[in-house]
Design an enzyme around this catalytic site. Sequence first.
Site, PDB file in Angstrom:
ATOM      1  N   PHE A 131       0.815  -1.207   0.000  1.00 23.81           N
ATOM      2  CA  PHE A 131       0.000   0.000   0.000  1.00 23.81           C
ATOM      3  C   PHE A 131       0.852   1.262   0.000  1.00 23.81           C
ATOM      4  CE2 PHE A 131      -3.083  -2.947   1.869  1.00 23.81           C
ATOM      5  CZ  PHE A 131      -4.300  -2.510   1.354  1.00 23.81           C
ATOM      6  N   ASP A 132       0.508   2.200  -0.859  1.00 23.84           N
ATOM      7  CA  ASP A 132       0.990   3.561  -0.686  1.00 23.84           C
ATOM      8  C   ASP A 132       0.373   4.097   0.610  1.00 23.84           C
ATOM      9  OD1 ASP A 132       2.028   6.202  -1.374  1.00 23.84           O
ATOM     10  OD2 ASP A 132      -0.047   6.697  -1.881  1.00 23.84           O
TER      11      ASP A 132
END
Length: 227
Positions: A8-9
């Site tokens: 995930f960013d």
Amino acid sequence: MKYSHLLFDADDTLFDFPKADDQAFSIMCRLHQMPDTQETRDLYHRINQELWSAFDRREVSKDFVTLERYVRFFRALGLDRDATRANRDYLKALGRCNVPLPHAEAVCRELVRRGHKLYIVTNAVASVHRSRLERSVLAELITDAFISEDAGAAKPDKAYFDYALARIPGAGAENCLVIGDSLATDIRGANNAGLPCCWFNPHGKARQGDITIDYEITDLRQLLDIV
């Protein structure tokens, strides 16, 4: 499961960066006796975005961006302020502000319950990201965080994702999914690394023809039907 490792960013994917940024900017203004108005915010954001876009194009360093934005900001306002101190105070305040996006906590908890491993892949300032994550309700759900400063490379470079994958046991293109809001860094980075990707696009932005998008979602809860 299709993807056991989810990369995930952080900002604007799991965390509401604009809210945290607003809070930190207000604190900086108060500490440095600055006018905290919509006009000054718009000016700061314009300068900040121009510099981060240059960083994404690999024209400048992260350290240059974080300091130079205040140099230009104060110059544009005609104010005599210490840019180094202002940047330090802003980053310190930002590290204390962590606001998860809607459904982020619930989705992450469900993913962990199902057996997925969650990781953060970010170009954020290392000290800020670590401070925010430690204070966040998501901290206990994240297996590891890979920060570009530590990697010696940044998204969208393949070298950054090589660094992250080398530190995830058993990770590869067949079981990893990159999730992020930025076409320029997250999705292009996944393309460069040969990894499948999911574009988080809550605002309905237009696609770019030269970028491959495997999945597109407008609500984080939709991720549960993909992985």
